[in-house]
Design a protein around this motif. Sequence first.
Motif, short mmCIF file in Angstrom:
data_model
loop_
_atom_site.label_atom_id
_atom_site.label_comp_id
_atom_site.label_asym_id
_atom_site.label_seq_id
_atom_site.Cartn_x
_atom_site.Cartn_y
_atom_site.Cartn_z
N LEU A 40 -55.63 -108.13 -44.96
CA LEU A 40 -56.48 -108.21 -43.77
C LEU A 40 -55.65 -108.39 -42.51
O LEU A 40 -55.95 -107.81 -41.46
N ARG A 41 -54.59 -109.17 -42.59
CA ARG A 41 -53.72 -109.41 -41.44
C ARG A 41 -52.96 -108.15 -41.06
O ARG A 41 -52.74 -107.89 -39.88
N GLY A 42 -52.58 -107.35 -42.06
CA GLY A 42 -51.83 -106.14 -41.78
C GLY A 42 -50.51 -106.48 -41.12
O GLY A 42 -49.84 -107.44 -41.48
N GLY A 43 -50.12 -105.71 -40.14
CA GLY A 43 -48.86 -105.93 -39.45
C GLY A 43 -48.97 -106.93 -38.31
O GLY A 43 -47.97 -107.26 -37.68
N ASN A 44 -50.18 -107.43 -38.04
CA ASN A 44 -50.38 -108.34 -36.91
C ASN A 44 -50.11 -109.78 -37.35
O ASN A 44 -50.99 -110.47 -37.84
N LYS A 45 -48.90 -110.23 -37.15
CA LYS A 45 -48.51 -111.58 -37.58
C LYS A 45 -48.98 -112.65 -36.60
O LYS A 45 -48.79 -113.83 -36.84
N MET A 46 -49.60 -112.24 -35.51
CA MET A 46 -50.05 -113.20 -34.49
C MET A 46 -51.47 -113.72 -34.75
O MET A 46 -51.94 -114.58 -34.03
N PRO A 49 -53.92 -118.36 -38.54
CA PRO A 49 -54.19 -118.51 -39.98
C PRO A 49 -55.60 -118.99 -40.29
O PRO A 49 -56.20 -118.53 -41.25
N ASP A 50 -56.17 -119.87 -39.45
CA ASP A 50 -57.53 -120.34 -39.73
C ASP A 50 -58.54 -119.21 -39.53
O ASP A 50 -59.47 -119.06 -40.32
N ARG A 51 -58.35 -118.39 -38.53
CA ARG A 51 -59.24 -117.24 -38.31
C ARG A 51 -59.12 -116.25 -39.46
O ARG A 51 -60.11 -115.73 -39.98
N LEU A 52 -57.90 -116.01 -39.88
CA LEU A 52 -57.65 -115.10 -40.99
C LEU A 52 -58.30 -115.62 -42.28
O LEU A 52 -58.89 -114.86 -43.04
N ALA A 53 -58.21 -116.92 -42.50
CA ALA A 53 -58.82 -117.53 -43.69
C ALA A 53 -60.34 -117.36 -43.67
O ALA A 53 -60.95 -117.02 -44.69
#
Length: 96
Positions: A40-46, A49-53
């Motif tokens: 889901l994050r793909g190449g966007n490391k910015m 983490p809480d939003r991604l979770a």
Amino acid sequence: MSEPVTVRILDREYTVGVSDDERAGLASAARMLDARMRELRGGNKMVAPDRLAVLTALNLAHELQQQSAKPAAPGRAALALVDEANRKLDTLLAQS
């Protein structure tokens, strides 16, 4: 008896107490969660983490709803396993 197990999700370690018979399941769930979050994050490391979770959890919950809406789904045993995994993930996320 609960034993501490350390899992790695998005390059962060989380320690969770689980019984011996739950250890393999927790490790498998952590690998699946890590893979889904990385996808889901793909190449966007910015991405936070809480939003991604939360987005990953929302996607998994949606998939679970779709699966449980199907007629003749395996049902309660699978849902009980997912509920248990969700409780463990909530514990992991609360520790971060």
